[in-house]
Design a protein around this motif. Structure first.
Motif, PDB file in Angstrom:
ATOM      1  N   ASN A   1      -5.308   2.653  12.849  1.00  9.72           N
ATOM      2  CA  ASN A   1      -4.159   1.782  13.154  1.00  9.72           C
ATOM      3  C   ASN A   1      -4.283   1.177  14.549  1.00  9.72           C
ATOM      4  O   ASN A   1      -3.930   0.010  14.763  1.00  9.72           O
ATOM      5  CB  ASN A   1      -2.855   2.559  13.012  1.00  9.72           C
ATOM      6  CG  ASN A   1      -2.500   2.838  11.545  1.00  9.72           C
ATOM      7  OD1 ASN A   1      -3.067   2.219  10.638  1.00  9.72           O
ATOM      8  ND2 ASN A   1      -1.583   3.753  11.319  1.00  9.72           N
TER       9      ASN A   1
ATOM     10  N   GLN B   1       2.695  -6.004   8.368  1.00  6.00           N
ATOM     11  CA  GLN B   1       2.995  -4.757   7.660  1.00  6.00           C
ATOM     12  C   GLN B   1       3.589  -5.111   6.305  1.00  6.00           C
ATOM     13  O   GLN B   1       4.585  -5.825   6.228  1.00  6.00           O
ATOM     14  CB  GLN B   1       3.993  -3.917   8.479  1.00  6.00           C
ATOM     15  CG  GLN B   1       4.334  -2.578   7.861  1.00  6.00           C
ATOM     16  CD  GLN B   1       5.224  -1.709   8.749  1.00  6.00           C
ATOM     17  OE1 GLN B   1       5.365  -1.939   9.947  1.00  6.00           O
ATOM     18  NE2 GLN B   1       5.823  -0.704   8.144  1.00  6.00           N
TER      19      GLN B   1
ATOM     20  N   SER C   1       5.920   0.484   3.811  1.00  2.00           N
ATOM     21  CA  SER C   1       5.749   1.816   4.387  1.00  2.00           C
ATOM     22  C   SER C   1       5.421   2.802   3.278  1.00  2.00           C
ATOM     23  O   SER C   1       5.683   2.542   2.103  1.00  2.00           O
ATOM     24  CB  SER C   1       7.035   2.271   5.085  1.00  2.00           C
ATOM     25  OG  SER C   1       7.402   1.366   6.086  1.00  2.00           O
ATOM     26  N   SER C   2       4.840   3.924   3.684  1.00  2.00           N
ATOM     27  CA  SER C   2       4.469   4.943   2.711  1.00  2.00           C
ATOM     28  C   SER C   2       5.642   5.879   2.422  1.00  2.00           C
ATOM     29  O   SER C   2       6.686   5.790   3.075  1.00  2.00           O
ATOM     30  CB  SER C   2       3.322   5.781   3.294  1.00  2.00           C
ATOM     31  OG  SER C   2       3.820   6.552   4.405  1.00  2.00           O
TER      32      SER C   2
ATOM     33  N   GLY D   1       6.752   7.490   5.344  1.00  2.00           N
ATOM     34  CA  GLY D   1       7.262   6.595   6.399  1.00  2.00           C
ATOM     35  C   GLY D   1       6.220   5.995   7.313  1.00  2.00           C
ATOM     36  O   GLY D   1       6.551   5.450   8.368  1.00  2.00           O
ATOM     37  N   ARG D   2       4.956   6.033   6.922  1.00  2.00           N
ATOM     38  CA  ARG D   2       3.914   5.430   7.747  1.00  2.00           C
ATOM     39  C   ARG D   2       3.769   3.948   7.387  1.00  2.00           C
ATOM     40  O   ARG D   2       3.941   3.579   6.218  1.00  2.00           O
ATOM     41  CB  ARG D   2       2.580   6.149   7.546  1.00  2.00           C
ATOM     42  CG  ARG D   2       2.607   7.604   7.981  1.00  2.00           C
ATOM     43  CD  ARG D   2       1.262   8.288   7.815  1.00  2.00           C
ATOM     44  NE  ARG D   2       1.296   9.628   8.380  1.00  2.00           N
ATOM     45  CZ  ARG D   2       1.638  10.716   7.685  1.00  2.00           C
ATOM     46  NH1 ARG D   2       1.984  10.614   6.396  1.00  2.00           N
ATOM     47  NH2 ARG D   2       1.655  11.899   8.264  1.00  2.00           N
ATOM     48  N   PRO D   3       3.433   3.103   8.371  1.00  2.00           N
ATOM     49  CA  PRO D   3       3.268   1.671   8.061  1.00  2.00           C
ATOM     50  C   PRO D   3       2.023   1.399   7.214  1.00  2.00           C
ATOM     51  O   PRO D   3       1.005   2.073   7.375  1.00  2.00           O
ATOM     52  CB  PRO D   3       3.138   1.025   9.440  1.00  2.00           C
ATOM     53  CG  PRO D   3       2.676   2.113  10.344  1.00  2.00           C
ATOM     54  CD  PRO D   3       3.236   3.386   9.796  1.00  2.00           C
TER      55      PRO D   3
ATOM     56  N   TYR E   1      -0.458  -1.387   7.040  1.00  2.00           N
ATOM     57  CA  TYR E   1      -0.886  -2.576   7.762  1.00  2.00           C
ATOM     58  C   TYR E   1      -1.872  -3.394   6.943  1.00  2.00           C
ATOM     59  O   TYR E   1      -2.724  -2.845   6.246  1.00  2.00           O
ATOM     60  CB  TYR E   1      -1.538  -2.196   9.093  1.00  2.00           C
ATOM     61  CG  TYR E   1      -0.571  -1.665  10.124  1.00  2.00           C
ATOM     62  CD1 TYR E   1      -0.785  -0.445  10.742  1.00  2.00           C
ATOM     63  CD2 TYR E   1       0.565  -2.398  10.498  1.00  2.00           C
ATOM     64  CE1 TYR E   1       0.101   0.054  11.698  1.00  2.00           C
ATOM     65  CE2 TYR E   1       1.454  -1.919  11.449  1.00  2.00           C
ATOM     66  CZ  TYR E   1       1.209  -0.699  12.048  1.00  2.00           C
ATOM     67  OH  TYR E   1       2.091  -0.214  12.992  1.00  2.00           O
TER      68      TYR E   1
ATOM     69  N   ASP F   1      -0.608   8.326   3.455  1.00  2.00           N
ATOM     70  CA  ASP F   1      -0.154   9.728   3.492  1.00  2.00           C
ATOM     71  C   ASP F   1      -1.252  10.664   2.970  1.00  2.00           C
ATOM     72  O   ASP F   1      -1.523  11.726   3.547  1.00  2.00           O
ATOM     73  CB  ASP F   1       1.107   9.918   2.641  1.00  2.00           C
ATOM     74  CG  ASP F   1       2.294   9.119   3.151  1.00  2.00           C
ATOM     75  OD1 ASP F   1       3.265   8.954   2.378  1.00  2.00           O
ATOM     76  OD2 ASP F   1       2.259   8.644   4.306  1.00  2.00           O
TER      77      ASP F   1
ATOM     78  N   GLU G   1       3.911   2.774  -2.246  1.00  2.00           N
ATOM     79  CA  GLU G   1       2.698   2.100  -1.804  1.00  2.00           C
ATOM     80  C   GLU G   1       2.199   1.105  -2.873  1.00  2.00           C
ATOM     81  O   GLU G   1       1.794  -0.008  -2.557  1.00  2.00           O
ATOM     82  CB  GLU G   1       1.610   3.129  -1.481  1.00  2.00           C
ATOM     83  CG  GLU G   1       1.990   4.123  -0.371  1.00  2.00           C
ATOM     84  CD  GLU G   1       2.721   5.356  -0.877  1.00  2.00           C
ATOM     85  OE1 GLU G   1       3.099   5.392  -2.073  1.00  2.00           O
ATOM     86  OE2 GLU G   1       2.952   6.280  -0.066  1.00  2.00           O
TER      87      GLU G   1
END
Ligand SMILES: NCCCCC[C@@H](C[SeH])C(=O)O
Ligand SMILES: [Zn+2]
Ligand SMILES: [Zn+2]
Length: 306
Positions: free
Chosen positions: A16, A34, A37-38, A41-43, A45, A111, A172
Motif C-alpha cells: 500500500n 479506492q 473496503s474489505s 475494513g482495509r482499503p 486500492y 484480508d 470485495e
C-alpha cells in the motif's frame, strides 16, 4: 515498515505504501483510487496506469484473489514498475500506454493476504464470518454471478471453494464487480492473475460449452503463451477453463465475459507443483518477466481489435 522490493514478497502495508509512492512519483502516468473496503475494513486500492486521454480503451488486471498465491501480487507490482520505467523509452510500451489504460488491482483479497503473513500461509479464501458456521471465508473466485455454485464449488462454509451465501456476497467481490459494471464502456479486457499450474485460461469454466468468441480467445491465448515460452522456455497449457484445468462456477473471468468483457483471461503462474504457492523469491523476476510478455501480447491484440 519493511523496504519494498520487486524481487521479494511484500506485506500489505508495504504494497500500500508502494502504490501511494509510485502514483505520487509518476503523476502523468499513474493515479491511485479506492474502489472499496474489505470485510475487515482495509482499503482496496486501484492503480490507473496510462497517459491521460479521453475515451481510451481499458484493460483491468487484478492480483491476489487467493491469499496464498503470493507471486500474483508480485506480478501486479512488476507490471506497474515496467510501465513507468519503459514509458518514453520502449516504443511498444509507450504506444500501449498512450492508447490504453490499465486498471491494476494489486491485491483483491487483502484480508486473506494479511492472514497468510500473520497466521496461515496456506489460506485461500476471504476472512468473512459465515452465518451458522465457525468456519471463516468464501472463495472469491466462486463468488461471482456466473453459473454460481452449480459446479466445481462447495456450498459448505468450511470448504476452500465455498461459493458464499449468494453471488457477490463478499464485499470485495461486490467492489470489483461494481467497478467493472460502472466502466463497461471502456473496459475491453479482464485479466486475473493466480498461481500455480502454468496455464492461460479463458471462458468457460462453469460449463463445457464453448464461448461464442472461443476461436479468437484461443488464438490470443496461443500467441500469448508462445510469447511467454520464448523467454525462458517455461511450458504453459491454454484453453477453456472447464477442459484445461477443471469445472469451476462463479469465477470472475466467466462473469466478466458474460457481462460483456470479451477478452477475459485467467493466468495460473509458476510453477507446476515443485514449490507450488510457496514459489521461491528467486523465481519472482523470471516469472514476472515472462508473464509480462503474455500480458503485452494480449494488450496489443486488444488495442488492434477491440
Ligand atoms: N474461473 C475459473 C478459472 C479456472 C480456475 C482458476 C483457479 C485459480 Se487458483 C481457481 O479459482 O480454482
Ligand atoms: Zn487462485
Ligand atoms: Zn490456482
Amino acid at each position: 515498515r519493511a523496504v519494498h522490493s520487486y524481487e521479494k514478497y511484500n506485506d500489505l502495508d508495504t504494497i500500500n505504501a508502494w502504490s501511494a509512492n509510485i502514483a505520487a512519483q509518476n503523476p502523468g502516468l499513474v493515479s491511485r483510487s479506492q474502489i472499496g473496503s474489505s470485510y475487515e475494513g482495509r482499503p482496496l486500492y486501484l492503480l490507473k496506469v496510462g497517459k491521460s486521454g479521453s475515451n481510451k480503451k481499458a484493460i483491468f488486471i487484478d492480483c491476489g484473489f487467493h491469499a496464498r498465491e503470493w507471486v500474483s501480487p508480485a506480478f501486479c507490482q512488476w507490471f506497474v514498475k515496467d510501465a513507468v520505467e519503459s514509458y518514453g523509452v520502449n516504443s511498444q510500451v509507450t504506444n500501449l500506454l498512450n492508447n490504453l489504460d490499465f486498471y491494476v488491482l494489486p491485491v483483491m483479497n487483502v484480508d486473506g493476504y494479511v492472514y497468510t503473513w500473520s497466521s496461515n500461509r496456506m489460506w485461500r479464501k476471504t476472512r468473512s464470518v459465515n452465518k451458522n458456521s465457525s468456519c471463516i471465508g468464501t472463495d472469491p473466485n466462486r463468488n461471482f454471478n456466473a453459473g454460481w455454485c452449480t459446479v466445481g464449488a462447495s456450498s459448505r462454509a468450511c470448504d476452500d471453494t465455498y461459493c458464499g451465501a449468494s453471488p457477490e456476497s463478499e464485499i470485495e467481490s461486490k467492489a470489483l464487480a461494481n467497478f467493472i459494471r460502472s466502466n463497461l464502456s471502456s473496459i475491453k479486457a479482464y485479466v486475473t492473475i493466480h498461481s500455480y499450474s502454468q496455464m492461460l485460461l479463458f471462458p468457460y469454466s462453469y460449463s463445457y460449452s464453448l464461448a461464442k468468441d472461443h476461436t479468437e480467445l484461443n488464438n490470443v491465448a496461443k500467441g500469448a503463451v508462445s510469447a511467454l515460452t520464448a523467454l525462458y522456455g517455461t511450458k504453459y497449457t491454454y484453453g477453456p477453463g472447464g477442459t484445461t484445468i477443471y469445472l469451476a462456477a462463479g469465477g470472475s473471468d466467466d462473469w466478466a465475459y458474460d457481462t460483456g468483457v470479451k477478452y477475459s483471461f485467467t493466468f495460473e503462474l509458476r510453477d507446476t507443483g515443485r514449490y507450488g504457492f510457496t514459489l521461491p523469491e528467486s523465481q519472482i523476476k523470471p516469472t514476472c518477466e515472462e508473464t509480462l510478455l503474455a500480458v503485452k501480447y494480449i494488450a496489443n491484440h486488444v488495442l488492434n481489435n477491440a
